[in-house]
Design an enzyme around this catalytic site. Sequence first.
Site, PDB file in Angstrom:
ATOM      1  N   PHE A 223      50.042  37.889  42.474  1.00  0.00           N
ATOM      2  CA  PHE A 223      50.756  39.130  42.210  1.00  0.00           C
ATOM      3  C   PHE A 223      50.079  40.024  41.166  1.00  0.00           C
ATOM      4  CE2 PHE A 223      53.825  35.531  42.668  1.00  0.00           C
ATOM      5  CZ  PHE A 223      54.016  35.675  44.034  1.00  0.00           C
ATOM      6  N   CYS A 224      48.769  40.011  41.115  1.00  0.00           N
ATOM      7  CA  CYS A 224      48.022  40.802  40.121  1.00  0.00           C
ATOM      8  C   CYS A 224      48.523  40.500  38.709  1.00  0.00           C
ATOM      9  CB  CYS A 224      48.115  42.286  40.410  1.00  0.00           C
ATOM     10  SG  CYS A 224      47.299  42.792  41.941  1.00  0.00           S
ATOM     11  N   ALA A 225      48.842  39.236  38.458  1.00  0.00           N
ATOM     12  CA  ALA A 225      49.317  38.805  37.137  1.00  0.00           C
ATOM     13  C   ALA A 225      48.764  37.408  36.865  1.00  0.00           C
ATOM     14  CB  ALA A 225      50.840  38.808  37.095  1.00  0.00           C
TER      15      ALA A 225
ATOM     16  N   HIS B 223      48.065  43.450  36.166  1.00  0.00           N
ATOM     17  CA  HIS B 223      46.709  43.871  35.833  1.00  0.00           C
ATOM     18  C   HIS B 223      46.622  45.372  35.553  1.00  0.00           C
ATOM     19  CE1 HIS B 223      45.058  40.183  38.237  1.00  0.00           C
ATOM     20  NE2 HIS B 223      45.646  39.838  37.105  1.00  0.00           N
TER      21      HIS B 223
END
Length: 437
Positions: free
Chosen positions: A360-362, A123
């Site tokens: 995982f901020c993805a 992100h």
Amino acid sequence: MTAVLDPTCARTRVAGGDLQVPLVQGGTRAYADFDYAASAPALGEVADRVAELLPYYASVHRGAGYASRISTRCYETARETVRDFLHCAADQEVVFTRNTTDALNLLAGCVPGDTVVLDIEHHANFLPWGRRGRRVVSAADTLTATIGRIDAELGARPAALLAVTGASNVTGDLLPLAELTALAHHHGARIVVDAAQLAPHRRIDLCATGIDYLALSGHKLYAPFGAGILAGRRDWLDAAPPYLAGGGAVTEVTTDSATWALAPHRHEGGSPNVLGAAALAAACDALTGLADSAAEHECALTHRLRSGLAGIDGVRCLRIWADSPDCVGIVAFTVDGFEPGRVAAYLSAEHAIGVRDGRFCAHPLLARFGIDAALRASIGLGTTAADIDRLLDAVRSLVVCGPRWEYARTEGRWDPVPETRPGLTADAALGAAPCTI
């Protein structure tokens, strides 16, 4: 055969390498840290540098006192150390930031046009470009086809910037940065590399590759003292409004105007993080001497982990591209029949193993895999072959026998029931340190 990093020596190089943590069933065990990709522990050299500087900590750039002069010298010397570590070109500056996210948001305010970005990004390298013209390219099943899609998008209409990760924070897959840089330049665009996961694992040469901009975080580079950097060509940085208006970013102020300094100081308003910069420089110095042996050490451990997980029934390892030739020590996986959060809680509570679970901020990347969450084990300087085998044994035991403790989801996360570990029990004071410390 080239000698690999001595695992015993490596273990002692990181703070907490000898940490003992409590088990939910009683007793303690040495902590096996597989969460380096989120935040790496401090290198001993980094902690020593900070301790050495602390007595001299004072104001930077404008103080006349001896301590202030020492702090200023340390801060600006740290900038040059980072420049050398990255082999910056003559027209590239190093701006100190808080972290990679901060650095990429800074650059987003400088870009004079559209940014092309892949849908696999963290992100931090996806969201900032949305404030202007963000154009998203969907990654293909192969790296070759993905590069072809980037080429087509850049050729379809002009873009100012191509933003790519150096290494995926989910799967560890590496992108061919020199090739992508040449491709961007061919189409009249510049390139920025999110090197948060690449820098701790591989040497980076901005001058040789031609990369225009690069961002990284100290807390992933064994320097967890709140500093990161944006390195890159100064013309965009000089032309953009200051990222943080305030003292230090100006050369002259009147009641109705301000004359802004040039980069890097233009974007470093306020009192800088002297200790963080010094810590980051110390990490760069230490890693320069370790780079080659550490990379070979990591490759051997990564192969041991991937092949071991592949041999356990019901375990699926995630990769973005079938033809990806290389990866860093980051392995994402799922275990059939077990939610990732429950597996992570089991590994921590019963085996003293720390992994990451979630998205995982993805989020777009996890959606591509068709899953809501996964587990991630990441390898660092303190990881040993024995740690890898502990993790594999624990996962194998889970699949064959199941957990020995009960676990329940509370407020979105899994916890052992009952929780018996000091500092984590229901009656523990908020923020209380474990009694074993």
